[in-house]
Design a protein around this motif. Sequence first.
Motif, PDB file in Angstrom:
ATOM      1  N   LEU A   1     -54.528 -13.285 -23.538  1.00 30.18           N
ATOM      2  CA  LEU A   1     -55.037 -12.102 -22.662  1.00 30.18           C
ATOM      3  C   LEU A   1     -56.491 -12.161 -22.479  1.00 30.18           C
ATOM      4  CD1 LEU A   1     -53.857  -8.612 -24.923  1.00 30.18           C
ATOM      5  CD2 LEU A   1     -52.999  -9.896 -23.096  1.00 30.18           C
TER       6      LEU A   1
ATOM      7  N   ILE B   1     -48.083 -10.324 -17.155  1.00 32.41           N
ATOM      8  CA  ILE B   1     -48.231 -10.540 -17.983  1.00 32.41           C
ATOM      9  C   ILE B   1     -47.134 -10.031 -19.044  1.00 32.41           C
ATOM     10  CG2 ILE B   1     -49.458  -9.466 -20.729  1.00 32.41           C
ATOM     11  CD1 ILE B   1     -51.893  -8.634 -19.402  1.00 32.41           C
TER      12      ILE B   1
ATOM     13  N   THR C   1     -44.727  -9.499 -22.292  1.00 28.06           N
ATOM     14  CA  THR C   1     -44.988  -9.455 -23.868  1.00 28.06           C
ATOM     15  C   THR C   1     -43.960 -10.047 -24.367  1.00 28.06           C
ATOM     16  OG1 THR C   1     -46.568  -7.661 -23.149  1.00 28.06           O
ATOM     17  CG2 THR C   1     -45.679  -7.724 -25.686  1.00 28.06           C
ATOM     18  N   VAL C   2     -43.587 -10.101 -25.818  1.00 30.78           N
ATOM     19  CA  VAL C   2     -42.006  -9.604 -26.480  1.00 30.78           C
ATOM     20  C   VAL C   2     -41.974  -8.117 -27.125  1.00 30.78           C
ATOM     21  CG1 VAL C   2     -40.826 -11.330 -28.533  1.00 30.78           C
ATOM     22  CG2 VAL C   2     -41.807 -12.546 -27.380  1.00 30.78           C
ATOM     23  N   VAL C   3     -41.277  -7.444 -27.432  1.00 29.69           N
ATOM     24  CA  VAL C   3     -41.073  -6.690 -27.289  1.00 29.69           C
ATOM     25  C   VAL C   3     -39.932  -6.389 -28.617  1.00 29.69           C
ATOM     26  CG1 VAL C   3     -41.901  -5.537 -25.137  1.00 29.69           C
ATOM     27  CG2 VAL C   3     -39.781  -5.259 -25.390  1.00 29.69           C
ATOM     28  N   GLU C   4     -38.888  -7.079 -28.421  1.00 27.65           N
ATOM     29  CA  GLU C   4     -38.435  -6.863 -29.671  1.00 27.65           C
ATOM     30  C   GLU C   4     -37.321  -8.132 -29.476  1.00 27.65           C
ATOM     31  OE1 GLU C   4     -36.478  -3.484 -31.312  1.00 27.65           O
ATOM     32  OE2 GLU C   4     -36.679  -3.127 -29.237  1.00 27.65           O
TER      33      GLU C   4
ATOM     34  N   ALA D   1     -42.650  -9.734 -32.187  1.00 23.83           N
ATOM     35  CA  ALA D   1     -42.864  -8.625 -30.785  1.00 23.83           C
ATOM     36  C   ALA D   1     -44.282  -8.693 -31.127  1.00 23.83           C
ATOM     37  CB  ALA D   1     -42.332  -7.650 -31.434  1.00 23.83           C
ATOM     38  N   GLY D   2     -44.825  -7.985 -29.557  1.00 24.92           N
ATOM     39  CA  GLY D   2     -46.481  -8.348 -29.768  1.00 24.92           C
ATOM     40  C   GLY D   2     -46.754  -9.725 -28.881  1.00 24.92           C
ATOM     41  N   SER D   3     -46.127 -10.940 -29.113  1.00 18.62           N
ATOM     42  CA  SER D   3     -46.436 -11.959 -28.660  1.00 18.62           C
ATOM     43  C   SER D   3     -46.688 -12.493 -27.113  1.00 18.62           C
ATOM     44  CB  SER D   3     -45.826 -12.984 -28.732  1.00 18.62           C
ATOM     45  OG  SER D   3     -45.723 -13.134 -30.276  1.00 18.62           O
ATOM     46  N   HIS D   4     -47.682 -12.973 -26.503  1.00 15.19           N
ATOM     47  CA  HIS D   4     -48.247 -12.664 -24.776  1.00 15.19           C
ATOM     48  C   HIS D   4     -48.452 -14.169 -24.040  1.00 15.19           C
ATOM     49  CE1 HIS D   4     -49.619  -8.842 -24.918  1.00 15.19           C
ATOM     50  NE2 HIS D   4     -50.303  -8.573 -25.611  1.00 15.19           N
TER      51      HIS D   4
ATOM     52  N   MET E   1     -37.913  -5.655 -17.246  1.00  9.97           N
ATOM     53  CA  MET E   1     -37.313  -6.391 -19.172  1.00  9.97           C
ATOM     54  C   MET E   1     -36.303  -7.496 -18.478  1.00  9.97           C
ATOM     55  SD  MET E   1     -37.503  -4.677 -21.893  1.00  9.97           S
ATOM     56  CE  MET E   1     -38.307  -3.701 -22.717  1.00  9.97           C
TER      57      MET E   1
ATOM     58  N   PHE F   1     -40.465  -7.951 -21.783  1.00 12.90           N
ATOM     59  CA  PHE F   1     -41.589  -6.814 -20.637  1.00 12.90           C
ATOM     60  C   PHE F   1     -42.393  -7.675 -19.902  1.00 12.90           C
ATOM     61  CE2 PHE F   1     -43.772  -3.659 -19.382  1.00 12.90           C
ATOM     62  CZ  PHE F   1     -42.663  -2.719 -18.686  1.00 12.90           C
TER      63      PHE F   1
ATOM     64  N   GLU G   1     -45.577  -7.645 -16.782  1.00 15.45           N
ATOM     65  CA  GLU G   1     -45.669  -6.295 -15.836  1.00 15.45           C
ATOM     66  C   GLU G   1     -46.713  -6.790 -15.187  1.00 15.45           C
ATOM     67  OE1 GLU G   1     -47.472  -3.630 -18.143  1.00 15.45           O
ATOM     68  OE2 GLU G   1     -48.149  -5.397 -19.865  1.00 15.45           O
ATOM     69  N   ARG G   2     -47.242  -6.106 -13.558  1.00 18.86           N
ATOM     70  CA  ARG G   2     -48.477  -6.961 -13.141  1.00 18.86           C
ATOM     71  C   ARG G   2     -49.723  -6.387 -13.754  1.00 18.86           C
ATOM     72  NH1 ARG G   2     -48.201  -7.199  -6.469  1.00 18.86           N
ATOM     73  NH2 ARG G   2     -48.748  -4.514  -6.594  1.00 18.86           N
ATOM     74  N   LEU G   3     -50.692  -7.120 -13.382  1.00 18.13           N
ATOM     75  CA  LEU G   3     -51.800  -6.445 -14.653  1.00 18.13           C
ATOM     76  C   LEU G   3     -53.162  -6.003 -12.930  1.00 18.13           C
ATOM     77  CD1 LEU G   3     -53.865  -6.440 -16.362  1.00 18.13           C
ATOM     78  CD2 LEU G   3     -55.488  -8.700 -15.614  1.00 18.13           C
TER      79      LEU G   3
END
Lengths: 108, 231
Positions: free
Chosen positions: A10, A25, A27-30, A39-42, A79, A103, A105-107
Amino acid sequence: MTAPDMLDPLKTAETWKSDGREVAIATVVETWGSAPRQAGSHLVIDGEGNFEGSVSGGCVEGAVITEALDVIASGNAKMLEFGVADETAWRVGLSCGGRIQVFVERLG
Amino acid sequence: MRFEDLKKLNEARATRKAVVTVTDLATGEAQVLVESGSVGAPLGEAVAKALRSGKAGAVDVEGQALFLNVYLPPPRIVVIGAVHISQALARLAPVAGYDLTIIDPRTAFATEERFEGVELVADWPEDVLKQHPLDAYTALAAVTHDPKIDDFPLSQALKSGCFYVGALGSRKTHAKRVERLMEMGHSEEEITRIAAPIGLDIGAATPAEIALSTLAQIVQAFRRRDLVTGR
Protein backbone atom coordinates in the motif's frame (compact mmCIF):
# COMPACT_ATOMS: atom_id res chain seq x y z
CA MET A 1 13.51 3.17 1.89
CA THR A 2 13.63 0.71 4.77
CA ALA A 3 12.80 -2.97 4.55
CA PRO A 4 9.20 -2.74 5.82
CA ASP A 5 8.43 -0.01 3.30
CA MET A 6 9.65 -2.16 0.46
CA LEU A 7 7.43 -4.97 1.66
CA ASP A 8 4.34 -2.80 2.14
CA PRO A 9 2.34 -2.81 -1.10
CA LEU A 10 0.00 0.00 0.00
CA LYS A 11 2.94 2.32 0.57
CA THR A 12 4.29 1.33 -2.83
CA ALA A 13 0.89 2.16 -4.36
CA GLU A 14 0.98 5.62 -2.77
CA THR A 15 4.51 6.26 -4.04
CA TRP A 16 3.64 5.11 -7.55
CA LYS A 17 0.49 7.21 -7.72
CA SER A 18 2.38 10.25 -6.41
CA ASP A 19 4.86 9.71 -9.22
CA GLY A 20 1.99 9.95 -11.70
CA ARG A 21 1.73 6.23 -12.44
CA GLU A 22 -1.61 4.46 -12.92
CA VAL A 23 -2.23 1.95 -10.14
CA ALA A 24 -4.60 -0.96 -9.48
CA ILE A 25 -5.06 -2.58 -6.08
CA ALA A 26 -5.98 -6.27 -5.86
CA THR A 27 -7.28 -7.53 -2.51
CA VAL A 28 -8.12 -11.05 -1.35
CA VAL A 29 -11.71 -10.73 -0.10
CA GLU A 30 -12.57 -14.36 0.55
CA THR A 31 -10.79 -17.68 0.86
CA TRP A 32 -12.05 -21.24 1.04
CA GLY A 33 -10.02 -24.27 2.03
CA SER A 34 -6.28 -24.01 2.05
CA ALA A 35 -5.27 -20.57 0.76
CA PRO A 36 -1.76 -19.16 1.01
CA ARG A 37 -2.68 -15.53 1.72
CA GLN A 38 -5.45 -14.56 4.08
CA ALA A 39 -8.31 -12.20 3.28
CA GLY A 40 -7.14 -8.60 3.26
CA SER A 41 -3.82 -9.29 1.51
CA HIS A 42 -2.87 -6.88 -1.26
CA LEU A 43 -1.14 -6.99 -4.62
CA VAL A 44 -0.59 -3.62 -6.29
CA ILE A 45 0.04 -3.25 -10.00
CA ASP A 46 1.04 -0.27 -12.15
CA GLY A 47 0.15 0.43 -15.79
CA GLU A 48 3.33 -1.25 -16.97
CA GLY A 49 2.62 -4.50 -15.16
CA ASN A 50 5.09 -3.87 -12.32
CA PHE A 51 3.79 -5.32 -9.08
CA GLU A 52 4.40 -5.53 -5.33
CA GLY A 53 2.77 -7.78 -2.72
CA SER A 54 0.84 -11.01 -3.23
CA VAL A 55 -2.61 -12.57 -3.22
CA SER A 56 -1.44 -16.19 -3.35
CA GLY A 57 1.82 -18.05 -3.18
CA GLY A 58 2.73 -16.90 -6.67
CA CYS A 59 0.13 -19.16 -8.33
CA VAL A 60 -2.35 -16.64 -9.74
CA GLU A 61 -0.46 -13.33 -9.63
CA GLY A 62 0.18 -13.49 -13.38
CA ALA A 63 -3.52 -13.66 -14.17
CA VAL A 64 -4.38 -10.94 -11.65
CA ILE A 65 -1.81 -8.61 -13.20
CA THR A 66 -3.33 -9.15 -16.67
CA GLU A 67 -6.81 -8.38 -15.33
CA ALA A 68 -5.45 -5.38 -13.42
CA LEU A 69 -4.19 -3.82 -16.65
CA ASP A 70 -7.78 -4.09 -17.97
CA VAL A 71 -9.10 -2.49 -14.80
CA ILE A 72 -6.59 0.36 -15.10
CA ALA A 73 -7.65 0.92 -18.72
CA SER A 74 -11.42 0.78 -18.12
CA GLY A 75 -11.66 2.09 -14.56
CA ASN A 76 -14.20 -0.62 -13.77
CA ALA A 77 -13.52 -2.80 -10.72
CA LYS A 78 -13.61 -6.59 -11.14
CA MET A 79 -14.13 -9.59 -8.91
CA LEU A 80 -11.92 -12.54 -9.84
CA GLU A 81 -12.16 -16.09 -8.60
CA PHE A 82 -9.49 -18.75 -8.69
CA GLY A 83 -9.53 -22.36 -7.56
CA VAL A 84 -9.34 -25.97 -8.53
CA ALA A 85 -12.89 -25.97 -9.85
CA ASP A 86 -12.15 -23.00 -12.05
CA GLU A 87 -11.69 -23.46 -15.77
CA THR A 88 -8.37 -21.67 -15.48
CA ALA A 89 -7.13 -24.29 -13.02
CA TRP A 90 -4.66 -25.79 -15.44
CA ARG A 91 -3.17 -22.47 -16.31
CA VAL A 92 -3.32 -20.39 -13.18
CA GLY A 93 -5.15 -22.47 -10.58
CA LEU A 94 -4.15 -22.76 -6.96
CA SER A 95 -2.02 -25.86 -6.65
CA CYS A 96 -2.79 -25.95 -2.93
CA GLY A 97 -6.40 -26.83 -3.72
CA GLY A 98 -7.98 -23.73 -2.18
CA ARG A 99 -10.26 -21.18 -3.73
CA ILE A 100 -9.91 -17.41 -3.49
CA GLN A 101 -11.82 -14.32 -4.53
CA VAL A 102 -9.83 -11.26 -5.48
CA PHE A 103 -11.26 -7.76 -5.88
CA VAL A 104 -9.35 -5.59 -8.33
CA GLU A 105 -9.93 -1.83 -8.44
CA ARG A 106 -8.25 1.19 -9.91
CA LEU A 107 -6.73 3.67 -7.48
CA GLY A 108 -8.61 6.86 -8.27
CA MET B 1 -10.34 3.37 -3.68
CA ARG B 2 -9.62 7.07 -3.96
CA PHE B 3 -6.04 8.26 -3.64
CA GLU B 4 -7.02 10.50 -0.70
CA ASP B 5 -8.37 7.45 1.14
CA LEU B 6 -5.19 5.48 0.51
CA LYS B 7 -3.10 8.35 1.89
CA LYS B 8 -5.34 8.56 4.96
CA LEU B 9 -5.00 4.80 5.46
CA ASN B 10 -1.22 4.81 5.11
CA GLU B 11 -0.86 7.79 7.43
CA ALA B 12 -2.94 6.11 10.15
CA ARG B 13 -0.96 2.88 9.81
CA ALA B 14 2.31 4.77 10.07
CA THR B 15 1.21 6.25 13.42
CA ARG B 16 0.17 2.86 14.87
CA LYS B 17 -3.58 3.45 14.67
CA ALA B 18 -6.08 0.68 14.00
CA VAL B 19 -7.96 1.15 10.73
CA VAL B 20 -10.93 -0.55 9.10
CA THR B 21 -11.76 0.01 5.44
CA VAL B 22 -15.26 -0.71 4.19
CA THR B 23 -15.56 -1.36 0.46
CA ASP B 24 -18.86 -1.69 -1.38
CA LEU B 25 -18.10 -4.60 -3.68
CA ALA B 26 -20.77 -3.53 -6.18
CA THR B 27 -19.51 0.02 -6.71
CA GLY B 28 -15.96 -0.06 -5.37
CA GLU B 29 -16.79 2.88 -3.07
CA ALA B 30 -14.62 2.78 0.03
CA GLN B 31 -14.70 4.30 3.48
CA VAL B 32 -11.67 4.56 5.74
CA LEU B 33 -12.46 4.38 9.46
CA VAL B 34 -9.56 5.33 11.73
CA GLU B 35 -9.83 3.96 15.28
CA SER B 36 -13.52 4.41 14.97
CA GLY B 37 -15.44 3.46 18.04
CA SER B 38 -18.64 5.13 16.91
CA VAL B 39 -19.93 3.55 13.73
CA GLY B 40 -23.71 3.33 13.60
CA ALA B 41 -25.60 0.04 13.49
CA PRO B 42 -25.75 -2.27 11.64
CA LEU B 43 -22.27 -1.69 10.23
CA GLY B 44 -20.85 -0.84 13.67
CA GLU B 45 -21.10 -4.38 14.95
CA ALA B 46 -19.24 -5.80 11.95
CA VAL B 47 -16.55 -3.13 12.31
CA ALA B 48 -16.13 -3.84 16.02
CA LYS B 49 -15.86 -7.56 15.32
CA ALA B 50 -13.23 -6.98 12.65
CA LEU B 51 -11.18 -4.84 15.05
CA ARG B 52 -11.44 -7.49 17.78
CA SER B 53 -10.46 -10.43 15.61
CA GLY B 54 -8.08 -8.61 13.29
CA LYS B 55 -9.62 -10.64 10.46
CA ALA B 56 -10.75 -9.21 7.13
CA GLY B 57 -13.82 -10.59 5.42
CA ALA B 58 -16.87 -10.06 3.26
CA VAL B 59 -20.11 -9.20 5.06
CA ASP B 60 -23.67 -8.66 4.00
CA VAL B 61 -25.17 -5.55 5.57
CA GLU B 62 -28.81 -4.96 4.66
CA GLY B 63 -28.41 -6.55 1.24
CA GLN B 64 -25.17 -4.71 0.49
CA ALA B 65 -22.12 -6.86 -0.19
CA LEU B 66 -19.32 -5.16 1.74
CA PHE B 67 -15.71 -6.07 2.32
CA LEU B 68 -14.14 -5.10 5.63
CA ASN B 69 -10.37 -4.97 5.74
CA VAL B 70 -8.56 -4.53 9.05
CA TYR B 71 -5.18 -2.95 9.60
CA LEU B 72 -4.00 -3.36 13.19
CA PRO B 73 -0.81 -1.73 14.41
CA PRO B 74 2.12 -4.08 13.96
CA PRO B 75 3.24 -5.81 17.12
CA ARG B 76 6.28 -4.23 18.71
CA ILE B 77 9.34 -5.95 20.10
CA VAL B 78 11.18 -4.29 22.97
CA VAL B 79 14.66 -5.70 23.38
CA ILE B 80 16.54 -5.11 26.61
CA GLY B 81 20.22 -5.21 25.73
CA ALA B 82 22.12 -3.81 22.76
CA VAL B 83 24.11 -7.01 22.28
CA HIS B 84 25.18 -9.07 19.28
CA ILE B 85 21.86 -10.98 19.21
CA SER B 86 19.96 -7.67 19.19
CA GLN B 87 21.93 -6.50 16.15
CA ALA B 88 20.66 -9.51 14.19
CA LEU B 89 17.14 -9.25 15.64
CA ALA B 90 16.97 -5.58 14.64
CA ARG B 91 17.50 -6.59 11.03
CA LEU B 92 15.14 -9.58 11.04
CA ALA B 93 12.17 -7.98 12.80
CA PRO B 94 11.29 -5.37 10.15
CA VAL B 95 11.26 -8.03 7.42
CA ALA B 96 8.63 -9.92 9.42
CA GLY B 97 6.66 -6.68 9.90
CA TYR B 98 7.44 -6.15 13.58
CA ASP B 99 8.42 -2.77 15.02
CA LEU B 100 11.47 -2.92 17.27
CA THR B 101 13.02 -0.80 20.02
CA ILE B 102 16.26 -1.55 21.85
CA ILE B 103 16.95 -0.31 25.38
CA ASP B 104 20.35 -0.54 27.05
CA PRO B 105 21.84 1.89 29.58
CA ARG B 106 25.38 0.77 28.74
CA THR B 107 26.56 3.39 26.27
CA ALA B 108 29.45 1.19 25.17
CA PHE B 109 26.87 -1.23 23.73
CA ALA B 110 24.13 1.17 22.68
CA THR B 111 25.92 3.05 19.92
CA GLU B 112 24.55 4.48 16.70
CA GLU B 113 27.35 2.78 14.83
CA ARG B 114 26.33 -0.71 15.95
CA PHE B 115 22.63 -0.04 15.40
CA GLU B 116 22.29 2.18 12.36
CA GLY B 117 18.68 3.01 11.56
CA VAL B 118 17.36 1.20 14.64
CA GLU B 119 15.28 2.81 17.40
CA LEU B 120 17.81 2.70 20.21
CA VAL B 121 17.49 4.21 23.68
CA ALA B 122 20.67 4.40 25.79
CA ASP B 123 18.92 4.65 29.15
CA TRP B 124 17.74 2.55 32.06
CA PRO B 125 14.59 0.50 31.36
CA GLU B 126 13.07 1.97 34.56
CA ASP B 127 13.14 5.42 32.95
CA VAL B 128 12.29 4.46 29.38
CA LEU B 129 9.30 2.27 30.26
CA LYS B 130 7.82 5.06 32.35
CA GLN B 131 7.61 7.15 29.17
CA HIS B 132 6.65 4.27 26.87
CA PRO B 133 4.82 1.63 28.89
CA LEU B 134 4.61 -1.96 27.71
CA ASP B 135 1.25 -3.32 26.51
CA ALA B 136 -0.49 -6.42 25.18
CA TYR B 137 0.75 -5.70 21.63
CA THR B 138 4.35 -5.74 22.78
CA ALA B 139 6.84 -8.58 23.07
CA LEU B 140 9.66 -8.18 25.55
CA ALA B 141 12.98 -9.94 25.06
CA ALA B 142 15.58 -9.42 27.80
CA VAL B 143 19.01 -10.41 26.54
CA THR B 144 21.63 -8.74 28.75
CA HIS B 145 21.45 -11.47 31.43
CA ASP B 146 22.43 -8.78 33.90
CA PRO B 147 19.82 -8.75 36.68
CA LYS B 148 20.34 -5.01 37.24
CA ILE B 149 19.14 -4.34 33.70
CA ASP B 150 16.82 -7.30 32.90
CA ASP B 151 14.81 -7.87 36.07
CA PHE B 152 12.76 -4.67 36.13
CA PRO B 153 11.52 -4.87 32.51
CA LEU B 154 10.78 -8.59 32.91
CA SER B 155 8.64 -7.82 35.93
CA GLN B 156 6.90 -4.98 34.06
CA ALA B 157 6.27 -7.25 31.06
CA LEU B 158 4.52 -9.81 33.26
CA LYS B 159 2.40 -7.08 34.86
CA SER B 160 1.48 -5.43 31.53
CA GLY B 161 0.37 -8.66 29.85
CA CYS B 162 2.94 -8.52 27.05
CA PHE B 163 2.00 -11.22 24.53
CA TYR B 164 5.54 -12.56 24.79
CA VAL B 165 8.16 -12.43 27.52
CA GLY B 166 11.53 -14.03 26.88
CA ALA B 167 14.82 -14.00 28.74
CA LEU B 168 18.28 -15.07 27.65
CA GLY B 169 20.34 -17.21 29.95
CA SER B 170 21.07 -20.79 30.87
CA ARG B 171 18.70 -22.87 32.98
CA LYS B 172 20.91 -22.14 35.98
CA THR B 173 20.80 -18.38 35.33
CA HIS B 174 17.04 -18.61 34.91
CA ALA B 175 16.57 -20.55 38.15
CA LYS B 176 18.18 -17.66 40.04
CA ARG B 177 16.08 -15.19 38.06
CA VAL B 178 12.91 -17.06 39.08
CA GLU B 179 13.91 -16.71 42.73
CA ARG B 180 14.46 -12.97 42.33
CA LEU B 181 11.14 -12.45 40.51
CA MET B 182 9.34 -14.35 43.27
CA GLU B 183 10.97 -12.04 45.80
CA MET B 184 9.59 -9.17 43.70
CA GLY B 185 6.11 -10.59 44.33
CA HIS B 186 5.43 -12.60 41.17
CA SER B 187 3.74 -15.98 41.42
CA GLU B 188 5.31 -19.13 40.02
CA GLU B 189 2.46 -19.36 37.50
CA GLU B 190 3.15 -15.85 36.20
CA ILE B 191 6.85 -16.56 35.91
CA THR B 192 6.28 -19.68 33.79
CA ARG B 193 5.11 -17.29 31.04
CA ILE B 194 8.75 -16.31 30.55
CA ALA B 195 10.34 -18.17 27.66
CA ALA B 196 13.73 -19.23 29.01
CA PRO B 197 16.14 -20.21 27.67
CA ILE B 198 14.99 -17.81 24.95
CA GLY B 199 13.92 -18.91 21.47
CA LEU B 200 12.44 -21.97 19.79
CA ASP B 201 14.61 -25.04 20.12
CA ILE B 202 16.17 -25.21 16.64
CA GLY B 203 19.68 -25.81 17.91
CA ALA B 204 20.61 -22.16 17.35
CA ALA B 205 24.32 -21.61 17.93
CA THR B 206 25.29 -18.18 16.59
CA PRO B 207 23.86 -14.82 17.68
CA ALA B 208 22.00 -14.53 14.36
CA GLU B 209 20.48 -17.99 14.76
CA ILE B 210 19.41 -17.20 18.33
CA ALA B 211 17.81 -13.99 17.02
CA LEU B 212 15.94 -16.00 14.38
CA SER B 213 14.72 -18.58 16.90
CA THR B 214 13.61 -15.75 19.21
CA LEU B 215 11.72 -14.00 16.42
CA ALA B 216 10.05 -17.29 15.47
CA GLN B 217 9.00 -17.76 19.10
CA ILE B 218 7.60 -14.21 19.19
CA VAL B 219 5.59 -14.85 16.00
CA GLN B 220 4.26 -18.08 17.51
CA ALA B 221 3.19 -16.27 20.67
CA PHE B 222 1.53 -13.49 18.68
CA ARG B 223 -0.41 -15.71 16.29
CA ARG B 224 -1.57 -18.05 19.04
CA ARG B 225 -2.42 -15.37 21.58
CA ASP B 226 -5.81 -15.54 23.14
CA LEU B 227 -7.89 -12.90 21.39
CA VAL B 228 -10.78 -13.33 23.79
CA THR B 229 -8.88 -12.04 26.80
CA GLY B 230 -7.13 -9.45 24.68
CA ARG B 231 -3.74 -11.00 25.21
